[in-house]
Scaffold this active site. Structure first.
Site, PDB file in Angstrom:
ATOM      1  N   TYR A 165       9.389  50.881 -35.602  1.00 39.90           N
ATOM      2  CA  TYR A 165       9.348  49.564 -36.254  1.00 39.90           C
ATOM      3  C   TYR A 165      10.182  49.585 -37.542  1.00 39.90           C
ATOM      4  O   TYR A 165      10.982  48.674 -37.790  1.00 39.90           O
ATOM      5  CB  TYR A 165       7.895  49.198 -36.549  1.00 39.90           C
ATOM      6  CG  TYR A 165       7.692  47.868 -37.226  1.00 39.90           C
ATOM      7  CD1 TYR A 165       7.814  46.671 -36.519  1.00 39.90           C
ATOM      8  CD2 TYR A 165       7.353  47.785 -38.582  1.00 39.90           C
ATOM      9  CE1 TYR A 165       7.612  45.442 -37.144  1.00 39.90           C
ATOM     10  CE2 TYR A 165       7.151  46.571 -39.205  1.00 39.90           C
ATOM     11  CZ  TYR A 165       7.283  45.399 -38.485  1.00 39.90           C
ATOM     12  OH  TYR A 165       7.091  44.184 -39.102  1.00 39.90           O
ATOM     13  N   LYS A 169      13.501  47.247 -38.485  1.00 41.95           N
ATOM     14  CA  LYS A 169      13.563  46.318 -39.615  1.00 41.95           C
ATOM     15  C   LYS A 169      14.685  46.697 -40.596  1.00 41.95           C
ATOM     16  O   LYS A 169      15.209  45.842 -41.318  1.00 41.95           O
ATOM     17  CB  LYS A 169      12.200  46.259 -40.317  1.00 41.95           C
ATOM     18  CG  LYS A 169      11.111  45.617 -39.449  1.00 41.95           C
ATOM     19  CD  LYS A 169      11.468  44.185 -39.064  1.00 41.95           C
ATOM     20  CE  LYS A 169      10.409  43.510 -38.255  1.00 41.95           C
ATOM     21  NZ  LYS A 169      10.755  42.113 -37.907  1.00 41.95           N
TER      22      LYS A 169
HETATM   23  P1  NAD Z   1       2.701  37.676 -35.109  1.00 43.54           P
HETATM   24  O1  NAD Z   1       2.556  38.757 -34.086  1.00 43.54           O
HETATM   25  O2  NAD Z   1       1.471  37.043 -35.613  1.00 43.54           O
HETATM   26  O3  NAD Z   1       3.697  36.555 -34.550  1.00 43.54           O
HETATM   27  C1  NAD Z   1       4.930  36.939 -33.981  1.00 43.54           C
HETATM   28  C2  NAD Z   1       5.336  35.923 -32.936  1.00 43.54           C
HETATM   29  O4  NAD Z   1       6.558  36.400 -32.350  1.00 43.54           O
HETATM   30  C3  NAD Z   1       4.298  35.786 -31.810  1.00 43.54           C
HETATM   31  O5  NAD Z   1       3.978  34.431 -31.605  1.00 43.54           O
HETATM   32  C4  NAD Z   1       5.013  36.413 -30.616  1.00 43.54           C
HETATM   33  O6  NAD Z   1       4.658  35.795 -29.371  1.00 43.54           O
HETATM   34  C5  NAD Z   1       6.469  36.180 -30.961  1.00 43.54           C
HETATM   35  N1  NAD Z   1       7.357  37.092 -30.232  1.00 43.54           N
HETATM   36  C6  NAD Z   1       7.207  38.427 -30.041  1.00 43.54           C
HETATM   37  N2  NAD Z   1       8.207  38.903 -29.279  1.00 43.54           N
HETATM   38  C7  NAD Z   1       8.991  37.838 -28.971  1.00 43.54           C
HETATM   39  C8  NAD Z   1      10.167  37.678 -28.200  1.00 43.54           C
HETATM   40  N3  NAD Z   1      10.757  38.721 -27.560  1.00 43.54           N
HETATM   41  N4  NAD Z   1      10.714  36.446 -28.099  1.00 43.54           N
HETATM   42  C9  NAD Z   1      10.147  35.408 -28.725  1.00 43.54           C
HETATM   43  N5  NAD Z   1       9.034  35.478 -29.456  1.00 43.54           N
HETATM   44  C10 NAD Z   1       8.452  36.691 -29.576  1.00 43.54           C
HETATM   45  O7  NAD Z   1       3.552  38.304 -36.296  1.00 43.54           O
HETATM   46  P2  NAD Z   1       3.734  37.843 -37.839  1.00 43.54           P
HETATM   47  O8  NAD Z   1       2.873  38.711 -38.659  1.00 43.54           O
HETATM   48  O9  NAD Z   1       3.662  36.367 -37.960  1.00 43.54           O
HETATM   49  O10 NAD Z   1       5.226  38.361 -38.068  1.00 43.54           O
HETATM   50  C11 NAD Z   1       6.382  37.531 -38.069  1.00 43.54           C
HETATM   51  C12 NAD Z   1       7.567  38.394 -38.455  1.00 43.54           C
HETATM   52  O11 NAD Z   1       7.355  38.970 -39.737  1.00 43.54           O
HETATM   53  C13 NAD Z   1       7.783  39.566 -37.493  1.00 43.54           C
HETATM   54  O12 NAD Z   1       9.170  39.786 -37.315  1.00 43.54           O
HETATM   55  C14 NAD Z   1       7.149  40.728 -38.225  1.00 43.54           C
HETATM   56  O13 NAD Z   1       7.699  41.966 -37.832  1.00 43.54           O
HETATM   57  C15 NAD Z   1       7.473  40.379 -39.664  1.00 43.54           C
HETATM   58  N6  NAD Z   1       6.556  41.016 -40.617  1.00 43.54           N
HETATM   59  C16 NAD Z   1       5.204  40.791 -40.591  1.00 43.54           C
HETATM   60  C17 NAD Z   1       4.373  41.436 -41.513  1.00 43.54           C
HETATM   61  C18 NAD Z   1       2.877  41.250 -41.525  1.00 43.54           C
HETATM   62  O14 NAD Z   1       2.186  41.983 -42.235  1.00 43.54           O
HETATM   63  N7  NAD Z   1       2.312  40.289 -40.799  1.00 43.54           N
HETATM   64  C19 NAD Z   1       4.926  42.309 -42.469  1.00 43.54           C
HETATM   65  C20 NAD Z   1       6.315  42.508 -42.459  1.00 43.54           C
HETATM   66  C21 NAD Z   1       7.128  41.858 -41.534  1.00 43.54           C
END
Ligand code: NAD
Length: 262
Positions: A165, A169
Site C-alpha cells: 500500500y 501511494k
Molecule cells: P473506502 O474503502 O471507505 O472507500 C473507497 C472506495 O473506493 C469504495 O467505495 C470502493 O468501492 C472504491 N474502489 C475500490 N477499488 C475501486 C476500483 N478498482 N474502481 C473503482 N472504485 C474502487 O476508503 P476511504 O477511506 O474513503 O479512502 C479513499 C481514498 O483515500 C483511498 O485512495 C485511500 O487509500 C485514501 N486514504 C484513506 C485513508 C483513511 O484513513 N481512510 C488514509 C490515507 C489515504
C-alpha cells in the site's frame, strides 16, 4: 431598449468527476464540491451501486446535477467510458478527483504477486488511467482544470504491515509531480491529498485486520485516539479544486493533525 435578460450569458457550472465516491472520503468530496456549486459525476465499482445512488440523491438535494457511473478504475476502457460520459453529459470536465483506492494489511514477506497486482491495479493503474484521461480531455477543451488524487501519509514513509500500500501511494505522489510538470502550461494544476487515519470503512477494515491477523491490541481504540473525518479531506479538496489554489501544483499535501510533518 435592449433586453438585458436575454443577452446575459448563462454561467455554466464547473464539473467534477470523483472516483470511489460511494462511501468514505469520496462521498464527502462529492457532497462538498456540490455545496461549492459544481455539477457532479460520481463513480465506483458496480457492487457499490446502491450506495452510489444514495450519494447521488444527497448531491441532487443540494441543487446540483449528478450522474452515477459504474467503473472499475483499473480497467482502461471503463475509465475512458467514465470520462467520456461525464464530458458528454456536462459538456466538459473541470475537476478530476482520483480518489478510489484499496488497502492491504499484510507483511511484505507474506505478500504475493497477486496481492501486489490487486493493490497496484486500483491505486497505481487506476490513478494513472484517470489522470491521463482527465488531462487529455482538459487539454482538448482548453479551459484548464484541477486534477487531484488520493495519496496517503503511507506514501511518504514505508511502514510495517503496509509495504505494498505504501509503495502504491508513493507512486501517486510521483505521478502528481510528473503530470504537474507536463500540463502546467495548459492551466491545469495537479495535486494530491495525503491523509493520516480518517474515519471511513477502509480504516475500520484496517483496524479489524490489525486486530485479527496480527493481534494488535484494540486497533480501533488506537485509531480513535488520532483520527480525522472525511470532511477534513473534503475541505482541502474544495480548496485545491477552487480558483484560489492556482499557484499550487505538484504537491502531495498531508492532512493528519500533525502526525507527520514534511
Ligand atoms: P473506502 O474503502 O471507505 O472507500 C473507497 C472506495 O473506493 C469504495 O467505495 C470502493 O468501492 C472504491 N474502489 C475500490 N477499488 C475501486 C476500483 N478498482 N474502481 C473503482 N472504485 C474502487 O476508503 P476511504 O477511506 O474513503 O479512502 C479513499 C481514498 O483515500 C483511498 O485512495 C485511500 O487509500 C485514501 N486514504 C484513506 C485513508 C483513511 O484513513 N481512510 C488514509 C490515507 C489515504
Amino acid at each position: 431598449m435592449s433586453d438585458l435578460t436575454s443577452s446575459t450569458p448563462t454561467i455554466q457550472p464547473r464539473v467534477a468527476l470523483i472516483t470511489g465516491a460511494a462511501q468514505g472520503i469520496g462521498r464527502a468530496i462529492a457532497l462538498r464540491l456540490a455545496e461549492d456549486g459544481l455539477d457532479i459525476a460520481i463513480a465506483d465499482l458496480a457492487l457499490q451501486r446502491t450506495k452510489l445512488d444514495g450519494v447521488a440523491e444527497e448531491v441532487r438535494a443540494k441543487g446540483r446535477r449528478c450522474i452515477v457511473l459504474e467503473c472499475d478504475v483499473s480497467q482502461e476502457e471503463e475509465v475512458q467510458r467514465m470520462v467520456q460520459a461525464t464530458e458528454e453529459e456536462f459538456d466538459g470536465l473541470d475537476v478530476m478527483v482520483a480518489n478510489a483506492g484499496r488497502l492491504l494489511v499484510k507483511t511484505m514477506i507474506d505478500s504475493t504477486l497477486t496481492d501486489l497486482d490487486n493493490v497496484f491495479g486500483t491505486n497505481v493503474r487506476g490513478v494513472f488511467l484517470c489522470l491521463r484521461a482527465a488531462a487529455q480531455v482538459m487539454i482538448k477543451r482548453g479551459r484548464g482544470g484541477k486534477i487531484i488524487s488520493a495519496s496517503s501519509v503511507s506514501g511518504k514513509k514505508g511502514t510495517a504491515l503496509n509495504g505494498i500500500y505504501c509503495a502504491s501511494k508513493a507512486a501517486v505522489r510521483s505521478f502528481t509531480q510528473a503530470l504537474a510538470s507536463e500540463v502546467g502550461s495548459h492551466g491545469i494544476t495537479v495535486n494530491a491529498y495525503a491523509p493520516g487515519p480518517i474515519d471511513t470503512p477502509l480504516l475500520q477494515d484496517s483496524a479489524d485486520a490489525l486486530e485479527q491477523l496480527f493481534g494488535v491490541p484494540d486497533g480501533k481504540a488506537m485509531i480513535r485516539d488520532h483520527v480525522g473525518t472525511p470532511e477534513d479531506i473534503a475541505s482541502m479538496v474544495s480548496f485545491l479544486a477552487g480558483k484560489e489554489s492556482g499557484f499550487i501544483t505538484g504537491q502531495t499535501i498531508t492532512i493528519d493533525g500533525g502526525g507527520w510533518m514534511d
